[in-house]
Scaffold this motif. Structure first.
Motif, PDB file in Angstrom:
ATOM      1  N   VAL A  84      16.743  28.560  22.408  1.00  0.00           N
ATOM      2  CA  VAL A  84      15.917  29.107  21.322  1.00  0.00           C
ATOM      3  C   VAL A  84      14.441  28.818  21.586  1.00  0.00           C
ATOM      4  O   VAL A  84      13.574  29.689  21.405  1.00  0.00           O
ATOM      5  CB  VAL A  84      16.372  28.547  19.960  1.00  0.00           C
ATOM      6  CG1 VAL A  84      15.400  28.902  18.852  1.00  0.00           C
ATOM      7  CG2 VAL A  84      17.763  29.052  19.626  1.00  0.00           C
ATOM      8  N   GLY A  85      14.143  27.599  22.030  1.00  0.00           N
ATOM      9  CA  GLY A  85      12.752  27.250  22.324  1.00  0.00           C
ATOM     10  C   GLY A  85      12.155  28.101  23.430  1.00  0.00           C
ATOM     11  O   GLY A  85      11.016  28.562  23.324  1.00  0.00           O
ATOM     12  N   THR A  86      12.907  28.329  24.482  1.00  0.00           N
ATOM     13  CA  THR A  86      12.425  29.166  25.575  1.00  0.00           C
ATOM     14  C   THR A  86      12.250  30.607  25.119  1.00  0.00           C
ATOM     15  O   THR A  86      11.278  31.273  25.496  1.00  0.00           O
ATOM     16  CB  THR A  86      13.395  29.092  26.767  1.00  0.00           C
ATOM     17  OG1 THR A  86      13.467  27.729  27.207  1.00  0.00           O
ATOM     18  CG2 THR A  86      12.925  29.954  27.922  1.00  0.00           C
ATOM     19  N   THR A  87      13.154  31.088  24.300  1.00  0.00           N
ATOM     20  CA  THR A  87      13.032  32.448  23.779  1.00  0.00           C
ATOM     21  C   THR A  87      11.775  32.591  22.928  1.00  0.00           C
ATOM     22  O   THR A  87      10.995  33.541  23.105  1.00  0.00           O
ATOM     23  CB  THR A  87      14.279  32.824  22.963  1.00  0.00           C
ATOM     24  OG1 THR A  87      15.435  32.671  23.784  1.00  0.00           O
ATOM     25  CG2 THR A  87      14.194  34.247  22.462  1.00  0.00           C
ATOM     26  N   LEU A  88      11.548  31.657  22.011  1.00  0.00           N
ATOM     27  CA  LEU A  88      10.340  31.699  21.181  1.00  0.00           C
ATOM     28  C   LEU A  88       9.080  31.557  22.032  1.00  0.00           C
ATOM     29  O   LEU A  88       8.091  32.263  21.821  1.00  0.00           O
ATOM     30  CB  LEU A  88      10.390  30.602  20.122  1.00  0.00           C
ATOM     31  CG  LEU A  88      11.419  30.773  19.014  1.00  0.00           C
ATOM     32  CD1 LEU A  88      11.449  29.540  18.122  1.00  0.00           C
ATOM     33  CD2 LEU A  88      11.120  32.018  18.205  1.00  0.00           C
ATOM     34  N   TRP A  89       9.121  30.637  22.968  1.00  0.00           N
ATOM     35  CA  TRP A  89       7.977  30.406  23.854  1.00  0.00           C
ATOM     36  C   TRP A  89       7.660  31.666  24.657  1.00  0.00           C
ATOM     37  O   TRP A  89       6.494  32.046  24.809  1.00  0.00           O
ATOM     38  CB  TRP A  89       8.311  29.243  24.771  1.00  0.00           C
ATOM     39  CG  TRP A  89       7.126  28.537  25.305  1.00  0.00           C
ATOM     40  CD1 TRP A  89       6.745  28.465  26.598  1.00  0.00           C
ATOM     41  CD2 TRP A  89       6.173  27.783  24.578  1.00  0.00           C
ATOM     42  NE1 TRP A  89       5.611  27.722  26.720  1.00  0.00           N
ATOM     43  CE2 TRP A  89       5.237  27.289  25.489  1.00  0.00           C
ATOM     44  CE3 TRP A  89       6.021  27.490  23.233  1.00  0.00           C
ATOM     45  CZ2 TRP A  89       4.156  26.518  25.101  1.00  0.00           C
ATOM     46  CZ3 TRP A  89       4.938  26.714  22.853  1.00  0.00           C
ATOM     47  CH2 TRP A  89       4.032  26.237  23.784  1.00  0.00           C
ATOM     48  N   PHE A  90       8.696  32.342  25.166  1.00  0.00           N
ATOM     49  CA  PHE A  90       8.533  33.574  25.923  1.00  0.00           C
ATOM     50  C   PHE A  90       7.882  34.655  25.054  1.00  0.00           C
ATOM     51  O   PHE A  90       6.945  35.339  25.487  1.00  0.00           O
ATOM     52  CB  PHE A  90       9.892  34.050  26.449  1.00  0.00           C
ATOM     53  CG  PHE A  90       9.856  35.364  27.160  1.00  0.00           C
ATOM     54  CD1 PHE A  90       9.295  35.463  28.424  1.00  0.00           C
ATOM     55  CD2 PHE A  90      10.379  36.492  26.573  1.00  0.00           C
ATOM     56  CE1 PHE A  90       9.263  36.673  29.090  1.00  0.00           C
ATOM     57  CE2 PHE A  90      10.348  37.710  27.225  1.00  0.00           C
ATOM     58  CZ  PHE A  90       9.789  37.799  28.485  1.00  0.00           C
ATOM     59  N   PHE A  91       8.341  34.815  23.816  1.00  0.00           N
ATOM     60  CA  PHE A  91       7.768  35.834  22.938  1.00  0.00           C
ATOM     61  C   PHE A  91       6.339  35.499  22.536  1.00  0.00           C
ATOM     62  O   PHE A  91       5.509  36.396  22.368  1.00  0.00           O
ATOM     63  CB  PHE A  91       8.644  36.072  21.712  1.00  0.00           C
ATOM     64  CG  PHE A  91       9.863  36.884  22.017  1.00  0.00           C
ATOM     65  CD1 PHE A  91       9.761  38.114  22.643  1.00  0.00           C
ATOM     66  CD2 PHE A  91      11.118  36.410  21.706  1.00  0.00           C
ATOM     67  CE1 PHE A  91      10.885  38.874  22.941  1.00  0.00           C
ATOM     68  CE2 PHE A  91      12.251  37.150  21.993  1.00  0.00           C
ATOM     69  CZ  PHE A  91      12.134  38.390  22.613  1.00  0.00           C
ATOM     70  N   ILE A  92       6.023  34.216  22.387  1.00  0.00           N
ATOM     71  CA  ILE A  92       4.636  33.824  22.114  1.00  0.00           C
ATOM     72  C   ILE A  92       3.750  34.219  23.290  1.00  0.00           C
ATOM     73  O   ILE A  92       2.653  34.749  23.106  1.00  0.00           O
ATOM     74  CB  ILE A  92       4.540  32.309  21.826  1.00  0.00           C
ATOM     75  CG1 ILE A  92       5.125  31.996  20.455  1.00  0.00           C
ATOM     76  CG2 ILE A  92       3.097  31.816  21.911  1.00  0.00           C
ATOM     77  CD1 ILE A  92       5.281  30.519  20.169  1.00  0.00           C
ATOM     78  N   PHE A  93       4.230  33.995  24.503  1.00  0.00           N
ATOM     79  CA  PHE A  93       3.464  34.357  25.686  1.00  0.00           C
ATOM     80  C   PHE A  93       3.313  35.868  25.810  1.00  0.00           C
ATOM     81  O   PHE A  93       2.225  36.367  26.094  1.00  0.00           O
ATOM     82  CB  PHE A  93       4.133  33.804  26.941  1.00  0.00           C
ATOM     83  CG  PHE A  93       3.694  32.418  27.308  1.00  0.00           C
ATOM     84  CD1 PHE A  93       3.216  32.151  28.570  1.00  0.00           C
ATOM     85  CD2 PHE A  93       3.769  31.382  26.407  1.00  0.00           C
ATOM     86  CE1 PHE A  93       2.811  30.880  28.927  1.00  0.00           C
ATOM     87  CE2 PHE A  93       3.372  30.120  26.737  1.00  0.00           C
ATOM     88  CZ  PHE A  93       2.888  29.858  28.011  1.00  0.00           C
ATOM     89  N   VAL A  94       4.393  36.606  25.604  1.00  0.00           N
ATOM     90  CA  VAL A  94       4.338  38.060  25.749  1.00  0.00           C
ATOM     91  C   VAL A  94       3.426  38.677  24.695  1.00  0.00           C
ATOM     92  O   VAL A  94       2.666  39.606  24.978  1.00  0.00           O
ATOM     93  CB  VAL A  94       5.756  38.663  25.699  1.00  0.00           C
ATOM     94  CG1 VAL A  94       5.720  40.169  25.565  1.00  0.00           C
ATOM     95  CG2 VAL A  94       6.531  38.283  26.954  1.00  0.00           C
ATOM     96  N   CYS A  95       3.468  38.172  23.468  1.00  0.00           N
ATOM     97  CA  CYS A  95       2.651  38.729  22.386  1.00  0.00           C
ATOM     98  C   CYS A  95       1.195  38.274  22.449  1.00  0.00           C
ATOM     99  O   CYS A  95       0.352  38.800  21.716  1.00  0.00           O
ATOM    100  CB  CYS A  95       3.252  38.360  21.032  1.00  0.00           C
ATOM    101  SG  CYS A  95       4.833  39.137  20.743  1.00  0.00           S
ATOM    102  N   GLY A  96       0.882  37.296  23.287  1.00  0.00           N
ATOM    103  CA  GLY A  96      -0.505  36.856  23.436  1.00  0.00           C
ATOM    104  C   GLY A  96      -0.954  35.829  22.422  1.00  0.00           C
ATOM    105  O   GLY A  96      -2.153  35.648  22.216  1.00  0.00           O
TER     106      GLY A  96
END
Length: 154
Positions: A62-74
Motif C-alpha cells: 500500500v505504501g509503495t502504491t501511494l508513493w508511486f501515485f504521489i510521484f506520478v501526480c507530481g
C-alpha cells in the motif's frame, strides 16, 4: 554537463518510469504483491510470525502504491520529499528484512516434518514466499540506497 537549477529533484509524471531509483517502483509493487499472495495462500500452525509478514507485505504494498501515485501526480516537489523518500524505503528494508527472516525460520521449522503431499504443496508455496520476500528486501534496499544518494545530492 546538465544542471538541475529548477529545483525538481524528484521526477514527476512519466519520468518516474525512466529515472533510476524510481524505476524500482513497479518491481517492488509486483514482488510485494506476490509475497502477500503467497503468504495468504498458505497455512502454518504458528500464525503469529506470519501475521507480521502479512502486515509488512500489505504495509509496503500500500505504501509503495501511494508513493508511486504521489510521484506520478507530481505531489513530491517540496524540499522534504527526498528525505521522506529515503526514509520510507529504509523503513521498508528493515521491515522486509525482519519479515523475511521470520518467514524463512518458520518455513524451515515447518519443513522438518512433512507427512503428506498436501503439506508439501504448502511448503513449496512457503519457500516461494521466502524467495520473493528476500527479492523484495533487495529491491527496497537498492531503492533506499539510491534514494539516499539522491537526497544527499539535493
Amino acid at each position: 554537463m546538465a544542471s538541475t537549477t529548477s529545483g525538481d529533484v524528484l521526477p514527476t509524471g512519466s519520468r518516474v518510469f525512466i529515472t533510476f531509483p524510481d524505476l524500482f517502483f513497479i518491481p517492488e509493487f509486483v514482488i510485494g504483491g506476490l509475497v502477500w499472495i503467497l503468504v495468504a495462500s498458505t497455512r502454518v500452525e504458528p500464525a503469529n510470525p506470519l501475521g507480521w509478514v502479512m502486515f509488512v507485505s500489505v504495509f509496503c504494498f500500500v505504501g509503495t502504491t501511494l508513493w508511486f501515485f504521489i510521484f506520478v501526480c507530481g505531489g513530491n516537489q517540496s524540499s522534504i520529499w527526498p528525505a521522506v523518500d529515503a526514509g520510507f524505503h529504509f523503513l521498508a528494508v528493515v521491515f522486509y528484512l525482519s519479515a523475511s527472516v521470520d518467514l524463512a525460520y518458520i518455513t524451515f521449522v515447518y519443513g522438518l516434518n512433512l507427512p503428506t503431499f498436501d503439506i508439501l504443496k504448502i511448503y513449496r508455496l512457503d519457500i516461494s514466499a521466502v524467495v520473493m520476500s528476500h527479492v523484495a528486501t533487495l529491491l527496497y534496499f537498492l531503492h533506499a540506497i539510491f534514494s539516499a544518494i539522491r537526497w544527499k545530492r539535493a
